[in-house]
Design an enzyme around this catalytic site. Structure first.
Site, mmCIF file in Angstrom:
data_model
loop_
_atom_site.group_PDB
_atom_site.id
_atom_site.type_symbol
_atom_site.label_atom_id
_atom_site.label_comp_id
_atom_site.label_asym_id
_atom_site.label_seq_id
_atom_site.Cartn_x
_atom_site.Cartn_y
_atom_site.Cartn_z
ATOM 1 N N GLY A 180 2.553 22.345 85.717
ATOM 2 C CA GLY A 180 2.035 21.117 86.315
ATOM 3 C C GLY A 180 1.025 20.343 85.495
ATOM 4 N N ASP B 234 -5.590 23.106 95.502
ATOM 5 C CA ASP B 234 -5.220 23.019 96.918
ATOM 6 C C ASP B 234 -6.049 24.089 97.654
ATOM 7 O OD1 ASP B 234 -3.471 23.867 99.250
ATOM 8 O OD2 ASP B 234 -2.246 22.217 98.555
ATOM 9 N N LYS C 74 -7.691 18.581 96.747
ATOM 10 C CA LYS C 74 -7.520 18.300 98.177
ATOM 11 C C LYS C 74 -8.642 19.049 98.891
ATOM 12 C CE LYS C 74 -2.425 18.447 97.932
ATOM 13 N NZ LYS C 74 -1.241 19.237 98.364
ATOM 14 N N ILE D 228 2.272 15.833 97.241
ATOM 15 C CA ILE D 228 2.555 14.772 96.273
ATOM 16 C C ILE D 228 3.411 15.282 95.103
ATOM 17 C CG2 ILE D 228 0.427 13.469 96.792
ATOM 18 C CD1 ILE D 228 -0.763 14.790 94.239
ATOM 19 N N GLU E 166 -6.200 21.886 85.067
ATOM 20 C CA GLU E 166 -5.249 22.105 86.161
ATOM 21 C C GLU E 166 -4.827 20.763 86.747
ATOM 22 O OE1 GLU E 166 -3.104 23.645 87.484
ATOM 23 O OE2 GLU E 166 -3.679 24.894 89.192
ATOM 24 N N ASP E 167 -3.602 20.684 87.247
ATOM 25 C CA ASP E 167 -3.132 19.421 87.839
ATOM 26 C C ASP E 167 -3.793 19.163 89.190
ATOM 27 O OD1 ASP E 167 -1.773 21.519 89.061
ATOM 28 O OD2 ASP E 167 0.224 20.638 88.857
ATOM 29 N N ASP F 288 5.500 18.825 90.843
ATOM 30 C CA ASP F 288 6.906 18.918 91.232
ATOM 31 C C ASP F 288 7.106 19.241 92.703
ATOM 32 O OD1 ASP F 288 5.847 21.651 90.831
ATOM 33 O OD2 ASP F 288 7.898 22.262 91.285
ATOM 34 N N ARG G 211 8.557 15.921 88.147
ATOM 35 C CA ARG G 211 7.419 16.008 87.216
ATOM 36 C C ARG G 211 7.340 14.813 86.275
ATOM 37 N NH1 ARG G 211 5.485 21.312 87.543
ATOM 38 N NH2 ARG G 211 7.040 22.933 87.799
#
Ligand code: IMP
Ligand code: MG
Length: 184
Positions: free
Chosen positions: A54, A112, A140, A162, A108-109, A168, A174
């Protein structure tokens, strides 16, 4: 009508435009400025950890902006299945280089629950990294279930699924340059 035309379909789900590349790019600029200021004058090259798959787009955007000496190490981690976290963090590919005695910054993307970052920070400390900081493109806050310290956060978003810009839905999506959110 226009919004409908802009939606995309991935597997069985529909997504609509959410964060443009322009907005992301401005947030990435601001984050990179902070990191450049914090690491100014750093003597030893810093190791950037790219969390595959990601984070690869975010990592490349950050590398173009960070101006101190760095090396790149990758690791592959997975915890998501479909549109939900499983809470079970797997490492299908370990660190591609040594971090022993080194300062590292994790890229990191999205954070969560935070379980992935907790697992990675523990792994890096076990492998002897002397300092571990975390930089995430997205967070988030409402989904966090750990008290992981995030040193740099480019953007905060509500708790919605998302895709795009590296993120993804079951491996697809992606390669969109903008970020899209799921239609409920
Ligand atoms: P965590 O371990 O629950 O914090 O989950 C983090 C990982 O889950 C990220 O590295 C992403 O790969 C994935 N993830 C979390 N939220 C999303 C999302 O909205 N879309 C796609 N992947 C996500
Ligand atoms: Mg990930």
């Amino acid at each position: 009508m226009r919004a409908e035309m802009d939606t995309i379909k991935i597997h069985d789900k529909t997504f609509r435009p959410y964060i443009s590349y322009g907005e992301l790019s401005a947030a990435i600029d601001r984050t990179a400025e902070k990191i450049n200021a914090d690491y100014k004058g750093t003597k030893e090259p810093v190791i950037f950890i790219c969390v595959l798959n990601g984070a690869m787009m975010f990592m490349s955007e950050m590398m173009k902006r960070l101006n101190f000496e760095c090396e790149l190490v990758s690791i592959k981690m997975t915890s998501y299945s479909g549109t939900e976290t499983t809470g079970d963090v797997k490492v299908p590919m370990g660190l591609t280089g040594s971090v022993k005695g080194r300062r590292v910054i994790v890229f990191e993307d999205i954070v969560d629950s935070g379980y992935t970052m907790v697992a990675l920070k523990k792994l890096l400390e076990e492998q002897g990294a002397s300092d571990v900081r975390i930089c995430t493109m997205l967070l988030k806050p409402a989904a966090l279930r750990t008290d992981i310290k995030l040193d740099y956060v480019a953007m905060e978003i509500p708790n919605a699924f998302i895709v795009g810009f590296g993120l993804d839905y079951d491996e697809l999506g992606r390669n969109y340059k903008d970020i899209y959110v799921i239609e409920q």
